[in-house]
Design an enzyme around this catalytic site. Structure first.
Site, PDB file in Angstrom:
ATOM      1  CD  GLU A  72      33.387  35.796  30.495  1.00 58.52           C
ATOM      2  OE1 GLU A  72      32.480  35.327  29.813  1.00 58.52           O
ATOM      3  OE2 GLU A  72      33.538  37.021  30.663  1.00 58.52           O
ATOM      4  CB  CYS A  85      43.094  39.616  29.516  1.00 62.26           C
ATOM      5  SG  CYS A  85      42.428  40.542  30.878  1.00 62.26           S
ATOM      6  CB  CYS A  92      36.123  41.488  41.612  1.00 63.14           C
ATOM      7  SG  CYS A  92      37.308  42.686  42.277  1.00 63.14           S
ATOM      8  CB  CYS A  96      34.866  49.015  40.053  1.00 59.35           C
ATOM      9  SG  CYS A  96      36.429  48.865  40.946  1.00 59.35           S
ATOM     10  CB  CYS A  99      33.934  46.630  36.772  1.00 52.94           C
ATOM     11  SG  CYS A  99      34.673  44.999  36.622  1.00 52.94           S
ATOM     12  CD  GLU A 145      43.277  44.489  43.157  1.00 52.16           C
ATOM     13  OE1 GLU A 145      42.870  45.398  42.427  1.00 52.16           O
ATOM     14  OE2 GLU A 145      44.492  44.154  43.219  1.00 52.16           O
ATOM     15  CB  CYS A 317      38.657  47.074  29.834  1.00 51.16           C
ATOM     16  SG  CYS A 317      40.381  46.773  29.815  1.00 51.16           S
TER      17      CYS A 317
HETATM   18  S1  SF4 Z   1      37.579  46.913  37.871  1.00 52.02           S
HETATM   19 FE1  SF4 Z   1      38.950  45.318  38.662  1.00 52.02          FE
HETATM   20  S2  SF4 Z   1      38.969  45.717  40.892  1.00 52.02           S
HETATM   21 FE2  SF4 Z   1      37.173  46.826  40.081  1.00 52.02          FE
HETATM   22  S3  SF4 Z   1      35.490  45.348  40.332  1.00 52.02           S
HETATM   23 FE3  SF4 Z   1      36.311  45.096  38.249  1.00 52.02          FE
HETATM   24  S4  SF4 Z   1      37.760  43.395  38.450  1.00 52.02           S
HETATM   25 FE4  SF4 Z   1      37.389  44.184  40.529  1.00 52.02          FE
END
Ligand code: SF4
Length: 327
Positions: A72, A85, A92, A96, A99, A145, A317
């Site tokens: 995306e 963005c 990833c 996290c 996320c 990342e 985000c």
């Molecule tokens: S916040 Fe950024 S680094 Fe952490 S899992 Fe999501 S995309 Fe990956």
């Protein structure tokens, strides 16, 4: 291809500068070379498979790569331009917990062409659908990342910055990372873009519990590297801090944050958490956010409360994911 180097720059200008993805139209390249290029290479721009528009004007794209894997990318409107963005990985590995991308796991890195191609595809979409605003700013804050895919990201950044390429100035590009030691140092030395660091906690223990993949870069070491991060006179690192109710949002967390950031040349962006049905995290209350913000400000920090855009279409985000994980 045993051709002189200036030929490569000619092609670079056509593709990234003029956004022409057809060798036949590259009129200053000889016919013989155009034929050779067409035999050897093909254009595989990320294809917009789906575009959704939020009530606030944010546009979220689901882009499909040549192997049908999807990522995306989001256009965030301002008064006179869009900020895109951009994603750097499919999924990833950092994991996290707050996320959506982190929860889907890691599939693969995007190539430099797939990263920079997201801009050409978004611009094409805006042109074809008569959107009036230009796409002038970039943030590498989408899926993935970026510093774990540094070699490809570095190439993409050179395409972004090259005057014959996409020609973005350094001030128009921000790379956001949780921190990867070796590539962070190289990024600083490259001076290609602005740096934002997703900190989200004021100490190693709490950070490890919500950002397990980031913990291998020990908190104090990360802070000490940020204190030494090369910055121009008026530049600052942006510290991103998502406000998670009952997790990282107390006054004692704010006090700890003030202490650890005392020698980092930075400004702080507080982010409202965008809740997701598959996570137990909640956003801090407005009152709590303002108390937290006021405390940091009273200690001399510049603190912004970032407006969350596109949450109604899951474009905000921490909400991005691939088609394979939708629903
Ligand atoms: S916040 Fe950024 S680094 Fe952490 S899992 Fe999501 S995309 Fe990956």
């Amino acid at each position: 291809m045993d051709e002189p180097a200036y030929r490569a720059r000619q092609v670079l200008k056509w593709v990234w500068g003029k956004e022409i993805c057809d060798f036949d139209l590259m009129t200053n390249v000889s016919k013989a070379l155009r034929a050779k290029l067409a035999e050897t290479y093909s254009f595989n721009l990320p294809e917009v498979r789906k575009a959704e528009q939020s009530s606030d004007g944010t546009i979220k794209f689901l882009m499909s790569m040549a192997d049908q894997k999807t990522a995306e990318s989001v256009l965030i409107p301002a008064e006179d331009h869009y900020t895109q963005c951009v994603s750097t990985q499919i999924g990833c590995p950092m994991g996290c917990l707050f996320c959506s991308t982190g929860r889907m796991g890691f599939d693969r890195n995007l190539s430099s062409g797939e990263i920079a191609g997201q801009i050409l595809s978004a611009r094409k979409y805006l042109r074809e659908n008569n959107y009036p605003l230009p796409l002038n700013n970039l943030v590498l804050m989408g899926m993935g990342e970026p510093l774990l895919n540094w070699e490809q990201v570095k190439k993409a950044l050179s395409i972004f910055r090259d005057p014959d390429g996409l020609n973005f100035s350094r001030r128009k590009i921000t790379l956001s990372t949780v921190g990867v030691k070796k590539s962070l140092r190289e990024l600083g030395e490259s001076n290609l873009v602005f740096l934002a660091v997703s900190l989200h906690a004021p100490n190693q223990g709490l950070r490890r519990s919500i950002m397990p993949g980031a913990a291998s870069y020990e908190f104090n070491e990360l802070i000490s590297d940020l204190e030494k991060y090369p910055l121009a006179h008026r530049d600052r690192v942006t510290i991103e801090y998502v406000m998670l109710k009952g997790i990282n949002d107390s006054l004692s967390h704010a006090r700890e944050l003030v202490k650890v950031l005392s020698k980092v040349k930075c400004k702080i962006n507080l982010l409202r958490y965008n809740p997701d049905h598959s996570s137990d995290f909640k956003c801090s209350s407005e009152e709590n956010i303002f108390v937290f913000q006021d405390f940091l400000r009273s200690r001399g920090f510049t603190v912004m409360l970032r407006k969350s855009m596109g949450a109604d279409i899951h474009a905000a985000c921490g909400q991005l994911k691939s088609a394979a994980t939708e629903n």
